[in-house]
Scaffold this active site. Structure first.
Site, PDB file in Angstrom:
ATOM      1  N   GLN A   1       3.248   9.905   0.964  1.00  0.00           N
ATOM      2  CA  GLN A   1       4.512   9.155   0.987  1.00  0.00           C
ATOM      3  C   GLN A   1       5.379   9.427  -0.239  1.00  0.00           C
ATOM      4  O   GLN A   1       6.553   9.037  -0.253  1.00  0.00           O
ATOM      5  CB  GLN A   1       4.244   7.653   1.117  1.00  0.00           C
ATOM      6  CG  GLN A   1       3.659   7.293   2.479  1.00  0.00           C
ATOM      7  CD  GLN A   1       3.516   5.793   2.612  1.00  0.00           C
ATOM      8  OE1 GLN A   1       2.548   5.212   2.158  1.00  0.00           O
ATOM      9  NE2 GLN A   1       4.499   5.153   3.236  1.00  0.00           N
TER      10      GLN A   1
ATOM     11  N   HIS B   1      -4.003   1.479   8.248  1.00  0.00           N
ATOM     12  CA  HIS B   1      -2.632   1.978   8.147  1.00  0.00           C
ATOM     13  C   HIS B   1      -2.519   3.001   7.010  1.00  0.00           C
ATOM     14  O   HIS B   1      -1.981   4.098   7.202  1.00  0.00           O
ATOM     15  CB  HIS B   1      -1.674   0.801   7.912  1.00  0.00           C
ATOM     16  CG  HIS B   1      -0.237   1.209   7.721  1.00  0.00           C
ATOM     17  ND1 HIS B   1       0.759   0.835   8.593  1.00  0.00           N
ATOM     18  CD2 HIS B   1       0.355   1.951   6.749  1.00  0.00           C
ATOM     19  CE1 HIS B   1       1.912   1.350   8.153  1.00  0.00           C
ATOM     20  NE2 HIS B   1       1.691   2.014   7.036  1.00  0.00           N
ATOM     21  N   GLU B   2      -3.044   2.641   5.831  1.00  0.00           N
ATOM     22  CA  GLU B   2      -2.909   3.536   4.670  1.00  0.00           C
ATOM     23  C   GLU B   2      -3.749   4.802   4.838  1.00  0.00           C
ATOM     24  O   GLU B   2      -3.297   5.897   4.510  1.00  0.00           O
ATOM     25  CB  GLU B   2      -3.292   2.814   3.373  1.00  0.00           C
ATOM     26  CG  GLU B   2      -2.370   1.656   2.999  1.00  0.00           C
ATOM     27  CD  GLU B   2      -0.892   2.014   2.986  1.00  0.00           C
ATOM     28  OE1 GLU B   2      -0.547   3.188   2.704  1.00  0.00           O
ATOM     29  OE2 GLU B   2      -0.076   1.126   3.283  1.00  0.00           O
TER      30      GLU B   2
ATOM     31  N   CYS C   1       6.490   0.161   7.420  1.00  0.00           N
ATOM     32  CA  CYS C   1       6.053   1.280   6.593  1.00  0.00           C
ATOM     33  C   CYS C   1       7.224   1.753   5.742  1.00  0.00           C
ATOM     34  O   CYS C   1       8.342   1.873   6.254  1.00  0.00           O
ATOM     35  CB  CYS C   1       5.564   2.409   7.509  1.00  0.00           C
ATOM     36  SG  CYS C   1       4.936   3.838   6.622  1.00  0.00           S
ATOM     37  N   LEU C   2       6.955   2.010   4.465  1.00  0.00           N
ATOM     38  CA  LEU C   2       8.012   2.505   3.577  1.00  0.00           C
ATOM     39  C   LEU C   2       8.600   3.815   4.114  1.00  0.00           C
ATOM     40  O   LEU C   2       9.764   4.115   3.871  1.00  0.00           O
ATOM     41  CB  LEU C   2       7.460   2.732   2.159  1.00  0.00           C
ATOM     42  CG  LEU C   2       6.957   1.491   1.414  1.00  0.00           C
ATOM     43  CD1 LEU C   2       6.358   1.896   0.066  1.00  0.00           C
ATOM     44  CD2 LEU C   2       8.062   0.460   1.224  1.00  0.00           C
TER      45      LEU C   2
ATOM     46  N   HIS D   1      -2.294   7.597   6.909  1.00  0.00           N
ATOM     47  CA  HIS D   1      -1.333   8.466   6.230  1.00  0.00           C
ATOM     48  C   HIS D   1      -1.998   9.731   5.693  1.00  0.00           C
ATOM     49  O   HIS D   1      -1.350  10.762   5.537  1.00  0.00           O
ATOM     50  CB  HIS D   1      -0.680   7.736   5.051  1.00  0.00           C
ATOM     51  CG  HIS D   1       0.474   6.856   5.431  1.00  0.00           C
ATOM     52  ND1 HIS D   1       1.604   7.324   6.051  1.00  0.00           N
ATOM     53  CD2 HIS D   1       0.676   5.522   5.256  1.00  0.00           C
ATOM     54  CE1 HIS D   1       2.454   6.321   6.237  1.00  0.00           C
ATOM     55  NE2 HIS D   1       1.917   5.213   5.777  1.00  0.00           N
TER      56      HIS D   1
ATOM     57  N   GLY E   1       0.848  -1.181   0.000  1.00  0.00           N
ATOM     58  CA  GLY E   1       0.000   0.000   0.000  1.00  0.00           C
ATOM     59  C   GLY E   1       0.884   1.231   0.000  1.00  0.00           C
ATOM     60  O   GLY E   1       2.057   1.170   0.389  1.00  0.00           O
TER      61      GLY E   1
HETATM   62 ZN    ZN Z   1       2.854   3.389   5.899  1.00  0.00          ZN
END
Ligand code: ZN
Length: 182
Positions: free
Chosen positions: A53, A143-144, A101-102, A147, A48
């Site tokens: 991000q 989670h997404e 997480c990226l 963001h 995701g």
């Molecule tokens: Zn993340």
């Protein structure tokens, strides 16, 4: 085109992203944004990604979970764009997963979240859609979507002893063959 991933500490990850107008959905710029998000997600190996991000403070996130196996349970969601999403908690009983997480590279943390959610969002054509999800997909969605509201998973860790480096996680907590949430 792959873009650089913003990391924890970058203020864009702490802003509430802007709603996207239906007119903007029709622009080449928006089509390009979705393509760049997809390329970046694939390049860095996430399941995701949210627009902040890649440094864009707009309310859109992508999730793609195909043939993803978690605790022996198959979770599938074809590539889906969630635009201006709103979340409702259908079952607030908490469930916990190890998240990564990226934007927080090299770390993993155990996060408890409500186990079932309902997300109302626009698709790229501008039509409203509803997705109800439980289990691992419910966590991925939360989670997404977090963001888009300036929240990172580390904010939601209740017991900071359950925040680890990836290598120690592989060594002490979970065999590395298991796929994990990025
Ligand atoms: Zn993340």
């Amino acid at each position: 085109m792959k873009r650089d991933i913003t990391r924890m500490g970058n203020p864009v990850l702490r802003q509430i992203a802007q709603d996207i107008s239906k007119e903007y959905l029709k622009t080449d710029e928006f089509t390009q944004l979705l393509a760049d998000m997809k390329d970046s997600m694939d390049h860095y190996g996430g399941i995701g990604i949210a627009a902040p991000q890649i440094g864009i403070s707009l309310k859109v996130a992508l999730i793609e979970l195909m043939g993803f196996n978690r605790y022996g349970q198959e979770v599938n969601l074809p590539l889906t764009a969630f635009i201006n999403p709103q979340i409702e908690y259908v079952d607030e009983t908490s469930q916990g997963f190890w998240e990564g997480c990226l934007s927080v590279p090299g770390l993993r943390g155990f996060v408890e979240r409500p186990r079932k959610v309902k997300v109302t969002y626009l698709n790229p054509m501008g039509f409203e859609e509803v997705l109800e999800a439980d289990g691992f997909l419910a966590t991925v969605l939360q989670h997404e979507l977090d963001h888009l509201f300036g929240v990172l998973y580390v904010d939601r860790i209740k017991d900071m002893r359950l925040l680890t480096y990836q290598e120690e996680y592989d060594q002490f907590i979970q065999p590395p063959k298991d796929e994990e949430l990025e």
